[in-house]
Structures are given as structure tokens and as C-alpha cells.
Enzyme design. Sequence first.
Site, short mmCIF file in Angstrom:
data_model
loop_
_atom_site.label_atom_id
_atom_site.label_comp_id
_atom_site.label_asym_id
_atom_site.label_seq_id
_atom_site.Cartn_x
_atom_site.Cartn_y
_atom_site.Cartn_z
N PRO A 155 35.54 1.71 -40.41
CA PRO A 155 36.45 1.79 -39.26
C PRO A 155 35.68 2.10 -37.98
O PRO A 155 34.92 3.08 -37.93
CB PRO A 155 37.41 2.92 -39.64
N CYS A 160 36.22 2.49 -33.84
CA CYS A 160 37.14 2.57 -32.71
C CYS A 160 36.78 1.52 -31.67
O CYS A 160 35.60 1.38 -31.30
CB CYS A 160 37.09 3.96 -32.08
N ALA A 195 40.26 4.19 -36.62
CA ALA A 195 41.10 5.38 -36.66
C ALA A 195 42.39 5.13 -35.88
O ALA A 195 42.35 4.85 -34.68
CB ALA A 195 40.35 6.57 -36.08
N GLN A 201 42.55 3.01 -41.38
CA GLN A 201 42.29 4.45 -41.42
C GLN A 201 43.36 5.18 -40.62
O GLN A 201 43.50 4.95 -39.43
CB GLN A 201 40.90 4.74 -40.83
N TYR A 226 37.87 15.79 -36.77
CA TYR A 226 39.27 15.52 -36.44
C TYR A 226 40.17 16.44 -37.27
O TYR A 226 39.68 17.30 -38.00
CB TYR A 226 39.57 14.03 -36.61
N ARG A 274 27.72 -0.46 -36.99
CA ARG A 274 26.98 -1.06 -35.87
C ARG A 274 26.32 -2.37 -36.25
O ARG A 274 26.24 -3.30 -35.44
CB ARG A 274 25.93 -0.07 -35.36
#
Length: 365
Positions: free
Chosen positions: A23, A25, A57, A99, A185, A329
Site C-alpha cells: 500500500p 499513499c 491506507a 488497507q 498510526y 518504491r
Amino acid sequence: MSQLFTPITIKSVTMRNRVGAAPMCQYHAIDGIAQDWHQAHIGALAMGGAGLIIMEATGVKADGRITPHCLGLWNDEQVEALKPIVQFAQQQGATMGIQLAHAGRKASSARPRLGGQHLEEAEGGWPTFGPSAMVFDTDGTRLWKTPKAMDQADIDDIQQCFAAAAQRALDSGFEFIEVHSAHGYLLHSFLSPLTNHRHDQYGGSLENRARMLLETVAEVQRVWPQDLPLGVRLSMTDWVAGGLTLEDTVQVSAWLKDAGVDIVDCSTGGATPESRGSINGGIAEQPSMAGKARRKTGIMTMAVGEITDAHQAEDIITGGDADMVLLARQLLRDPYWPRHAAQELKQDVAVLMPDLHKLFIGKNP
């Protein structure tokens, strides 16, 4: 025969290979609603040959997003925007996951490229929540907001929001859910003794600190079909003295397995600013941490972190550290990495390609 490119079945879902997109962002949503950017991003990963794609997320509440530009799943408009993205990826042969997350005290932030600092209300920010009223950046530089220490009503509300988001994920067509309990988180901040200073049933011992995660998983399981896979992302260590250790998270992994969780996504760090330096030097250790959880508990694992090479990924699978590898990445640099890795490992590339692309096999796949 490459193990990396053998199918893997979890419950009723069979993925075409063991390469997953972690996942990532994207910060391109509007009011939590997916945009054309997400269609292009996910579509490229699906055409590139990933077996599993886990969407970024996704906030279970508006105040659970990291930034105002993150995806959400708290209303039906968000569901309708996700459906065609999910369907297209599945048509290309990918398994689609998402996610589900609440950012806790790290919420209400600017996009990283704009500094990542907490936003004032006039800038689109909002109040934050956490297990304890502890500021992330105590020097007040970046994440300066003091979160509200959650009471039982807050806890009940967020657990119900995770369940409602899981139902919306199902309605959107997703086949896999990952509950986010890493990187500082909300759910991770309950787990870590660095950020959880409570004195009730959600604080103190590891068992108490894990209660929020386990109860949230149970709420998700109320609506998520038993024949579809369910995963959890964990920070396997906080990289800070006095924080979560690998032994702690191996125990949490065992509890998750007993609770019916199928697979653990093994990352690290993020609980406090002090972990920033340590995680950069320790990411390469994450696959071995996944291996320890897998061997000690029998739970399936996903390894993530600085995986860039086909033979490196193959060795993680054949060495028994993980059932799947997740790339992030590297897939942004090269969404067709699974094809190129299959070619390097002398596997059939055609099975990962749309029909039109097969015309170019042997030229430049």
C-alpha cells in the site's frame, strides 16, 4: 521452477504469483474519493503482473486520514469510485486488496512534499485521537497536535467504523483486507508502550495493549466473509529502547492467528520520531523478522522493505521467510517489475501480460 512465480491460495482466493504491491499513499483523493490518478496507478500495477495489489491506507473515518488528500471508505460515493478501478485490475489478473486505517495522532497532516506538518483548522485540519494525550513531535516542529486520549465511546466508534469500511470494501469488489497496525498510526499506537500510557483494560501489559487491535479485527470479521483473506500490517519493532520488540510482535502474531487472521505484513518503526534514524538502517532486516514470525507461530507472512532484485525476492520465498514479497518504491520506478523479474528468473512472462502486449515478447516486454 521459481517459487516467486508460483500461485498462492489463501482461503478461496488464488493469486497468480507471490509478488504484491505494498500500500502506497498517493495523496490524490478528493473528499476521500478515488480519482483518475488511482485508475492509472493501479491499472499500471495490474498490467505489470503483480499478483496482489493493496490499495493505499484508506481512512475508515474522515478524521482517520493522514492528509485531506488520502482515500476514504466512509460513504457510498467512495465505493462507487473504487468499483471500476478494482474491476479493471481484476480483469488484468491481479487480486485486489485494500488497507483500512486510522492515522491517530499522525492524522490531519499536509502532504509529505509540502512538509507533512499538522494542519490548522483553517488549512483543512482537524482534531486528532490516540490512546494517550501525547504529542508526536515534542519540540512542536511538525506533528505538534496533542491528541485526545480516547474514551470507551471513541474506541467503540472507531471499531464500528472499521467494520463499516470493511463492508464497503466488500461492496467495492475487494478480495483482501489489510488492517493497518503499523508506522505509529492509531492501532499501532495502542500496541506500543512508547505511545500507550493508559491504565485501563487497553493499557499496561502487552495483552491489554493488543486488545484494541484484536477487538477491531473481530469487528471487521463480523462483516468480512470467512472465505476471503484477512491480513494485518504490524511494525515488528519500534527500533527504540522500551518500545515494541520482535518478541512482542511475534506474540501478537500468534494471537492474530488464533483470532483467524491469515497473514501478517511485516514492516517496522514509526511510533515515535526517534525511530526515524533507526528504521533507515534496519529495513533490510524486515524479511528475517517476517521469517521469525512465520516459523514461531505458523502464520503466513509478507516481507517488505528495500526489495528490488528478482533473485533477492526469490531467496526470501525459498528461504522460508515469507509467503509473499511486497514492493513499493521499486514498483513506482517500474510498474512492470514482475514481468522483468519473471524474465530474469526464466519464467513464462506471457501469463503476466495482457493479450496485446504478448505481441512484443522477446522484443522489449
